[in-house]
Scaffold this active site. Structure first.
Site, PDB file in Angstrom:
ATOM      1  N   TYR A 220      44.036  41.621  39.827  1.00 38.29           N
ATOM      2  CA  TYR A 220      44.822  41.288  41.105  1.00 38.29           C
ATOM      3  C   TYR A 220      45.040  42.419  42.025  1.00 38.29           C
ATOM      4  O   TYR A 220      45.115  42.263  43.489  1.00 38.29           O
ATOM      5  CB  TYR A 220      46.052  40.656  40.689  1.00 38.29           C
ATOM      6  CG  TYR A 220      45.855  39.228  40.073  1.00 38.29           C
ATOM      7  CD1 TYR A 220      44.877  38.371  40.184  1.00 38.29           C
ATOM      8  CD2 TYR A 220      46.716  38.934  38.927  1.00 38.29           C
ATOM      9  CE1 TYR A 220      44.637  37.314  39.471  1.00 38.29           C
ATOM     10  CE2 TYR A 220      46.729  37.906  38.142  1.00 38.29           C
ATOM     11  CZ  TYR A 220      45.504  37.090  38.541  1.00 38.29           C
ATOM     12  OH  TYR A 220      45.340  35.884  37.795  1.00 38.29           O
TER      13      TYR A 220
ATOM     14  N   ASN B 139      49.826  41.174  30.674  1.00 39.34           N
ATOM     15  CA  ASN B 139      48.282  40.900  31.106  1.00 39.34           C
ATOM     16  C   ASN B 139      47.773  42.068  31.718  1.00 39.34           C
ATOM     17  O   ASN B 139      47.692  41.761  32.958  1.00 39.34           O
ATOM     18  CB  ASN B 139      48.526  39.593  31.544  1.00 39.34           C
ATOM     19  CG  ASN B 139      46.638  39.233  31.638  1.00 39.34           C
ATOM     20  OD1 ASN B 139      45.955  39.650  31.375  1.00 39.34           O
ATOM     21  ND2 ASN B 139      46.851  37.654  31.724  1.00 39.34           N
TER      22      ASN B 139
ATOM     23  N   GLU C 163      52.124  34.530  39.790  1.00 39.82           N
ATOM     24  CA  GLU C 163      52.801  35.281  38.655  1.00 39.82           C
ATOM     25  C   GLU C 163      51.722  35.588  37.721  1.00 39.82           C
ATOM     26  O   GLU C 163      50.721  34.786  37.472  1.00 39.82           O
ATOM     27  CB  GLU C 163      53.909  34.288  38.327  1.00 39.82           C
ATOM     28  CG  GLU C 163      54.934  34.322  39.683  1.00 39.82           C
ATOM     29  CD  GLU C 163      55.757  33.106  39.306  1.00 39.82           C
ATOM     30  OE1 GLU C 163      55.619  32.178  38.544  1.00 39.82           O
ATOM     31  OE2 GLU C 163      56.689  33.071  39.995  1.00 39.82           O
TER      32      GLU C 163
ATOM     33  N   ALA D 142      41.476  30.822  34.560  1.00 38.31           N
ATOM     34  CA  ALA D 142      40.959  30.935  33.171  1.00 38.31           C
ATOM     35  C   ALA D 142      39.608  31.028  32.932  1.00 38.31           C
ATOM     36  O   ALA D 142      38.840  30.414  33.730  1.00 38.31           O
ATOM     37  CB  ALA D 142      41.729  29.556  32.336  1.00 38.31           C
TER      38      ALA D 142
END
Length: 206
Positions: free
Chosen positions: A165, A158, A153, A120
């Site tokens: 990733y 997003n 996950e 985050a």
């Protein structure tokens, strides 16, 4: 998941049975160069937007919770992070800039499998490479601890997190339908296989 303690803290779990890995918009993937000191911290060069990534402590909880609540519709609770800070095979990192917490990351591992459970970044710190720096150090530390594979996950919408990733080598391996709530959405399950370390050949005796 709500605001309680993540289920993996209440009993055995494996990274293949993921419980919450929704990742916020972590910003641009062409992050500034980050130098790492393995096992300790990562730090950007000086100047505007500079930040350091380090292990979290209990003193960071207020800042972690502020970022968590600004990033997720179902944020983890204070109790969950306290449990993570003392869990043997879990790692909580924070990104700090100007004395303020601007991001955090969580991973845990069982045997040779790691789970990136939470990344985050504060809204006003996105696009500065904070998410990438947190992810990189989580992966480095998990690999150092013996993990050979990492899972996570992410919401299928997003795009910023998906780009991040994929830039680190994660590949989609499955989709979990209606995995997320508030709003309801599918999750893409992603996997990264760490490259095998080169082991020197030891000559036989005799």
């Amino acid at each position: 998941m709500g605001t309680g303690i993540p289920p993996f803290l209440l009993g055995p779990a494996t990274p293949g049975e993921k419980v919450r890995t929704s990742t916020c918009d972590s910003g641009s993937t062409d992050a500034r160069t980050v130098s790492e000191r393995p096992g300790r911290a990562a730090q950007t060069s000086g100047g505007e937007g500079a930040f350091a990534v380090r292990d979290a402590t209990a003193n960071d909880l207020a800042g972690i919770l502020a970022v968590e609540q600004a990033s997720f519709t179902t944020p983890w609770s204070r109790a969950a992070f306290i449990e993570l800070l003392i869990r043997e095979r879990a790692l909580v990192l924070v990104a700090e800039s100007g004395g303020a917490i601007v991001g955090h990351g969580v991973a845990w591992w069982v045997m040779e499998e790691a789970e990136v459970a939470n990344v985050a970044v504060a809204p006003d710190a996105r696009g500065l490479g904070v998410g990438g720096a947190l992810l990189d150090l989580l992966l480095t530390r998990a690999r150092t601890a013996g993990a050979r594979t990492a899972f996570l996950e992410v919401r299928t919408s997003n795009e910023a997190a998906l780009r991040l990733y994929r830039s680190r080598g994660f590949e989609g391996v499955a989709v979990r339908r209606d995995y997320y709530t508030l709003p309801k959405e599918d999750a893409e399950v992603m996997r990264l296989d760490f490259p095998d370390e080169a082991h020197p050949q030891v000559p036989e005796a005799g």
